[in-house]
Scaffold this active site. Structure first.
Site, mmCIF file in Angstrom:
data_model
loop_
_atom_site.group_PDB
_atom_site.id
_atom_site.type_symbol
_atom_site.label_atom_id
_atom_site.label_comp_id
_atom_site.label_asym_id
_atom_site.label_seq_id
_atom_site.Cartn_x
_atom_site.Cartn_y
_atom_site.Cartn_z
ATOM 1 N NE ARG A 1 -6.685 -2.205 3.950
ATOM 2 C CZ ARG A 1 -5.902 -1.612 4.827
ATOM 3 N NH1 ARG A 1 -6.433 -0.860 5.790
ATOM 4 N NH2 ARG A 1 -4.609 -1.741 4.808
ATOM 5 N N GLY A 2 -6.396 -5.345 5.749
ATOM 6 C CA GLY A 2 -5.393 -5.196 6.800
ATOM 7 C C GLY A 2 -5.402 -6.465 7.642
ATOM 8 C CB ALA A 3 -2.679 -8.792 8.588
ATOM 9 N NE ARG B 1 -7.018 -9.784 0.609
ATOM 10 C CZ ARG B 1 -6.447 -8.584 0.810
ATOM 11 N NH1 ARG B 1 -6.892 -7.771 1.739
ATOM 12 N NH2 ARG B 1 -5.422 -8.210 0.057
ATOM 13 C CG ASP C 1 -0.502 -8.513 4.862
ATOM 14 O OD1 ASP C 1 0.141 -7.488 4.591
ATOM 15 O OD2 ASP C 1 -1.740 -8.527 4.988
HETATM 16 O O1 MRU Z 1 -4.316 -5.670 0.851
HETATM 17 P P1 MRU Z 1 -4.424 -5.071 2.218
HETATM 18 O O2 MRU Z 1 -4.896 -3.663 2.219
HETATM 19 O O3 MRU Z 1 -5.201 -5.969 3.157
HETATM 20 O O4 MRU Z 1 -2.925 -5.054 2.741
HETATM 21 C C1 MRU Z 1 -2.642 -4.481 3.983
HETATM 22 C C2 MRU Z 1 -1.204 -4.486 4.316
HETATM 23 O O5 MRU Z 1 -0.357 -4.906 3.556
HETATM 24 C C3 MRU Z 1 -0.850 -4.029 5.704
HETATM 25 O O6 MRU Z 1 0.383 -3.372 5.714
HETATM 26 C C4 MRU Z 1 -0.774 -5.262 6.623
HETATM 27 O O7 MRU Z 1 -1.926 -6.023 6.512
HETATM 28 C C5 MRU Z 1 -0.547 -4.900 8.025
HETATM 29 S S1 MRU Z 1 -1.952 -4.170 8.770
HETATM 30 C C6 MRU Z 1 -1.662 -3.838 10.387
#
Ligand code: MRU
Length: 352
Positions: free
Chosen positions: A51-53, A96, A243
């Site tokens: 997870r994380g963009a 996603r 994101d």
């Molecule tokens: O649902 P997630 O855990 O994928 O959400 C992650 C976030 O909202 C982060 O802040 C975002 O992706 C930035 S990661 C460098």
């Protein structure tokens, strides 16, 4: 220790499979999982093993390479191979909906598939090579973001962050936490306040783990506490990840970010977004056009498998919210810190 900064790769292409940290198990277990098929990658992204963009983006590219390997074994003509693989790539991009880095990275793979002059084996190799290229670029971009961002961190600052925009949300180093890492290297008197980040607790489970493993002083607070500490003058700045950022600077990030931004504005605390240009979606004019992921009821009703509310209560569970551009002090990118007017600064950053 500095384990995350130097040793740990969140997602890594390994010759013919993808190796990633299973983030659903953190912090109790730190375990790697091998992803060996396209469908397995789709499921890993959807179920948030990764997870994380930026990490999702690189994983999506890996997913396309995995599908390519599968189709390579099917004895197809080059035209059939290309058309089937493009379909699989489009499917991967739907794992996603909010983080635009996923669509961005899949698009990079699609461009290779469409434009390569090579035969099927050659295309598969080019896709795999691109996985490694994207991984290396992600880390070097994050280091640049860290360097630019560290310039706006005051001496001895307490930085509030929300969710996890760290090494584990990228291939390594992190965006918001990349700024923290760079600032900490110059000034070890800074510290971090991490919001818990309900419902999935990425702040508690992931941010506190990676920062404390790197020896960076970190205090965990629950989501409702930020205004309290801002009023007391205990927060000097906020840095979050993103994101998807629209052309006007409106920024989608983990649910709760908008609340933090409003509190920061009220208390005159600078609010920064740290993100690579691949998170900026110039095809949309404002945050109103960003698709917000709706997630399951169980994420809210349960914590660690235990129900925490009446089983009959109604639940709504949006995964992200949009912080309007006028609450954002600056967007820290690999091309420097962008300021309002964002329409202008964003379009100029893409020309650099
Ligand atoms: O649902 P997630 O855990 O994928 O959400 C992650 C976030 O909202 C982060 O802040 C975002 O992706 C930035 S990661 C460098």
């Amino acid at each position: 220790m500095k384990e995350f900064e130097s040793k740990i790769k969140t997602v890594e292409w390994k010759d013919n499979y993808s190796k990633m940290v299973d983030q659903t198990l953190l912090p109790e277990e730190f375990k790697y999982v091998n992803i060996t098929s396209g469908q397995q990658m789709y499921d890993a992204i959807k179920s948030m093993i990764v997870r994380g963009a930026p990490a999702i983006g690189v994983s999506g590219a890996h997913g396309v390479a995995l599908y390519a390997q599968e189709l390579q074994k099917e004895n197809l003509s080059k035209d059939e191979f290309i058309s089937k693989l493009l379909e699989k790539a489009d499917y991967m991009a739907t794992s996603r909906p909010t983080a635009v880095n996923l669509m961005w990275a899949v698009e990079k793979q699609k461009n290779i598939i469409k434009n390569s002059k090579s035969d099927i084996n050659g295309i598969v190799n080019e896709l795999k090579e691109n996985c490694i290229k994207l991984e290396n670029e992600d880390i070097s971009i994050n280091k640049k973001i860290g360097e630019y961002g560290s310039e706006v961190v005051p001496k001895g600052a307490t930085i509030l962050t929300h969710c996890n925009a760290g090494a584990l949300a990228t291939v390594g180093y992190g965006t918001a936490l990349g700024v923290v890492r760079s600032a900490y290297a110059k000034d070890p008197t800074i510290q971090v306040f991490a919001d818990e980040t309900r419902p999935r607790q990425q702040g508690a489970r992931i941010t506190t783990l990676e920062l404390t493993m790197d020896g960076i002083p970190t205090t965990l607070i629950t989501d409702g506490m930020c205004s309290y500490f801002m009023k007391k003058g205990m927060i000097d700045m906020v840095i979050v990840g993103a994101d998807r950022i629209a052309a006007n600077g409106d920024t989608a990030n983990k649910i709760g970010t908008y609340t933090v931004a409003i509190a920061a504005k009220y208390h005159n605390v600078p609010f920064y977004v740290a993100a690579p240009l691949s998170t900026i979606d110039t095809s949309i004019k404002s945050g109103d056009e960003i698709v917000i992921e709706e997630r399951s009821r169980e994420e809210v009703t349960h914590i660690n498998g235990k129900i925490i509310c009446s089983p009959d209560v109604n639940i709504i569970n949006p995964g992200f919210d949009v912080t309007p551009h006028n609450l954002i002090s600056g967007i820290i990118t690999e091309k420097g810190i962008l300021r309002a007017d964002y329409n202008k600064s964003i379009s100029e950053a893409f020309k650099k």
